[in-house]
Write a protein that holds these residues in place. Structure first.
Motif, PDB file in Angstrom:
ATOM      1  N   ILE A  44      56.206  67.769 -15.466  1.00  0.00           N
ATOM      2  CA  ILE A  44      56.929  66.498 -15.622  1.00  0.00           C
ATOM      3  C   ILE A  44      56.267  65.400 -14.790  1.00  0.00           C
ATOM      4  O   ILE A  44      56.071  64.273 -15.259  1.00  0.00           O
ATOM      5  CB  ILE A  44      58.411  66.669 -15.227  1.00  0.00           C
ATOM      6  N   GLU A  45      55.906  65.737 -13.544  1.00  0.00           N
ATOM      7  CA  GLU A  45      55.259  64.750 -12.671  1.00  0.00           C
ATOM      8  C   GLU A  45      53.947  64.264 -13.283  1.00  0.00           C
ATOM      9  O   GLU A  45      53.639  63.072 -13.269  1.00  0.00           O
ATOM     10  CB  GLU A  45      55.016  65.363 -11.295  1.00  0.00           C
ATOM     11  N   LYS A  46      53.192  65.184 -13.843  1.00  0.00           N
ATOM     12  CA  LYS A  46      51.920  64.832 -14.470  1.00  0.00           C
ATOM     13  C   LYS A  46      52.144  63.924 -15.681  1.00  0.00           C
ATOM     14  O   LYS A  46      51.407  62.957 -15.908  1.00  0.00           O
ATOM     15  CB  LYS A  46      51.181  66.095 -14.894  1.00  0.00           C
ATOM     16  N   ALA A  47      53.199  64.212 -16.463  1.00  0.00           N
ATOM     17  CA  ALA A  47      53.483  63.415 -17.663  1.00  0.00           C
ATOM     18  C   ALA A  47      53.855  61.981 -17.317  1.00  0.00           C
ATOM     19  O   ALA A  47      53.504  61.036 -18.032  1.00  0.00           O
ATOM     20  CB  ALA A  47      54.605  64.077 -18.464  1.00  0.00           C
ATOM     21  N   PHE A  48      54.554  61.794 -16.193  1.00  0.00           N
ATOM     22  CA  PHE A  48      54.995  60.461 -15.804  1.00  0.00           C
ATOM     23  C   PHE A  48      54.005  59.740 -14.884  1.00  0.00           C
ATOM     24  O   PHE A  48      54.224  58.574 -14.536  1.00  0.00           O
ATOM     25  CB  PHE A  48      56.358  60.536 -15.104  1.00  0.00           C
ATOM     26  N   ALA A  49      52.932  60.418 -14.516  1.00  0.00           N
ATOM     27  CA  ALA A  49      51.997  59.850 -13.528  1.00  0.00           C
ATOM     28  C   ALA A  49      51.374  58.537 -13.977  1.00  0.00           C
ATOM     29  O   ALA A  49      51.056  57.671 -13.163  1.00  0.00           O
ATOM     30  CB  ALA A  49      50.899  60.866 -13.216  1.00  0.00           C
ATOM     31  N   GLN A 126      64.597  62.125  -9.678  1.00  0.00           N
ATOM     32  CA  GLN A 126      63.620  61.366  -8.898  1.00  0.00           C
ATOM     33  C   GLN A 126      62.325  61.150  -9.686  1.00  0.00           C
ATOM     34  O   GLN A 126      61.700  60.094  -9.584  1.00  0.00           O
ATOM     35  CB  GLN A 126      63.313  62.100  -7.593  1.00  0.00           C
ATOM     36  N   LEU A 127      61.939  62.136 -10.476  1.00  0.00           N
ATOM     37  CA  LEU A 127      60.708  62.028 -11.252  1.00  0.00           C
ATOM     38  C   LEU A 127      60.893  61.191 -12.516  1.00  0.00           C
ATOM     39  O   LEU A 127      60.044  60.375 -12.865  1.00  0.00           O
ATOM     40  CB  LEU A 127      60.218  63.434 -11.649  1.00  0.00           C
ATOM     41  N   VAL A 128      62.007  61.389 -13.192  1.00  0.00           N
ATOM     42  CA  VAL A 128      62.218  60.757 -14.503  1.00  0.00           C
ATOM     43  C   VAL A 128      62.722  59.326 -14.378  1.00  0.00           C
ATOM     44  O   VAL A 128      62.324  58.440 -15.130  1.00  0.00           O
ATOM     45  CB  VAL A 128      63.174  61.613 -15.360  1.00  0.00           C
TER      46      VAL A 128
END
Length: 419
Positions: A44-49, A126-128
């Motif tokens: 998920i973190e990579k997708a939103f980076a 926090q990520l999304v």
């Protein structure tokens, strides 16, 4: 100290995860459920980076499985049209939903929902950083609901159906009612659900009907022409057997032998792997031809054509004057809304009690349920009367037309809150 109900819930979640882990060694679905969540936050973190925190609106829709996705889909696709620049995240709880829609083009990213723990919910939000969160129908996850409420996101439930025997409405249901109170708004499919929610003090409720109906209207209006079926039918209409199993196949074949079905028959089995297709073909022998092997010469004199590929059924109903839907002798009937949008009578087996649309259409005379061969025979004899068949079809179409518009109500609310 956490309330006892939350401690019990957390224990259940951990036991569920452990159970899935044990099952994963021998069950393919459990293996996908478990492995699909490995390193989920890294993914998920990579997708939103690549996105700046304030760059565009972020919308998150969560569905339990494929059925819930079909209910959320009209809303998601309307949001995609209106908000071309928005980041849309789609999550699933079940592998059956994720595996079928992991490459869904109207979402920017599709993931499994991480297990519902306090730390997972906090990390996920926090990520999304979603501005709008949409849960579909039945999904209630305590820690996610609390974290979303705390985040200040617009948070709605759509296509909800509530019944008085659910925990929300029992004396011990405080834990469950707390989740409902975390929602900004609740969109339900019927008046009874609204009344139940109003009785426990929830007034932020709107009846918006079943959003799937808006989708089947769109599908029926743009149904594709299928040249193979047109050659097979030669300008006539057919009895379409949609998502059927062996038991419905056997009943239909018997009715055909006894002369109860005058039109040709299109059979679209629930499963199309070679073993199931062979089993469906077996009773028909020389009376049927496979869709994949069709040619005009070999089709002469055939009563049935068996569709041995997926994804065609919603277009096949345009060639029907009546539909028989499978699943009624198993876990439950399949989609009755798709044939109803084409204005034809609908037949199905006895297990339909969990499907509000089926119950409603039975009440109006748009559909008919059978429990065995004799009751099916009675319905088929009744449908020999063309006027009766047309009248039932009109009731089916009337049901679709009068229950449409749910998607627009949801979009109107989202637009008014956003403005």
């Amino acid at each position: 100290m956490l309330p006892f109900s939350v401690l019990v819930y957390d224990l259940f979640i951990r036991l569920y995860e452990f159970g899935a882990y044990l099952l994963s060694f021998q069950n393919e679905k459990a293996a996908k459920w478990y492995s699909g969540r490995k390193d989920i936050f890294t993914k998920i973190e990579k997708a939103f980076a690549g996105y700046d925190d304030s760059e565009v609106e972020r919308i998150w829709m969560h569905c339990a499985s494929l059925g819930e996705f079909e209910q959320g889909r009209p809303v998601l696709e309307s949001l995609r049209k209106e908000k071309l620049d928005a980041i849309i995240l789609l999550t699933f709880f079940s592998p059956s939903g994720y595996e079928m829609r992991k490459n869904y083009p109207n979402a920017d990213m599709v993931f499994y929902l991480p297990l519902d723990t306090r730390s997972n919910a906090k990390m996920f939000l926090q990520l999304v950083k979603p501005g709008t969160v949409i849960f579909v129908k039945y999904e209630f996850w305590y820690h996610y609901f609390m974290a979303i409420k705390k985040s200040g996101s617009r948070f709605i439930l759509i296509s909800g159906i509530f019944r008085k025997n659910q925990a929300f409405f029992r004396w011990y249901g405080g834990f469950y009612r707390k989740m409902l109170k975390a929602l900004s708004h609740i969109f339900v499919q019927d008046d009874n659900s609204m009344i139940l929610l109003n009785k426990i003090g929830l007034k932020n409720v709107t009846r918006a009907n079943d959003t799937r109906i808006d989708r089947v209207i769109s599908i029926s209006a743009s149904a594709k022409t299928l040249p193979t079926l047109e050659l097979f039918l030669g300008g006539t209409k057919a009895l379409v057997c949609g998502s059927i199993y062996d038991i419905e196949n056997e009943l239909i074949h018997k009715a055909c032998l006894e002369g109860l079905i005058s039109e040709k028959i299109i059979i679209a089995p629930h499963q199309v792997d070679p073993d199931h297709i062979t089993k469906i073909m077996e009773p028909w022998a020389e009376d049927a031809i496979l869709y994949s092997e069709f040619n005009e010469r070999d089709a002469i004199g055939k009563r049935a054509i068996i569709v041995d590929s997926m994804g065609m059924l919603s277009n096949i109903y345009k060639y029907a004057d009546m539909a028989l839907i499978g699943g009624g002798f198993g876990k439950g009937i399949h989609n009755t809304l798709e044939p109803a949008a084409f204005g034809i009578p609908i037949l199905f087996g006895p297990n339909y009690s969990k499907f509000k649309e089926a119950i409603d259409m039975l009440d109006t005379g748009a559909s008919f349920s059978f429990t065995d061969y004799e009751s099916l025979k009675e319905i088929l004899l009744q449908m020999h009367d063309e006027a009766a068949r047309i009248a039932a079809g009109k009731e089916a179409l009337k049901f679709i037309e009068t229950h449409s518009g749910g998607t627009q109500k949801i979009m109107d609310w989202l637009g008014s809150v956003n403005s």
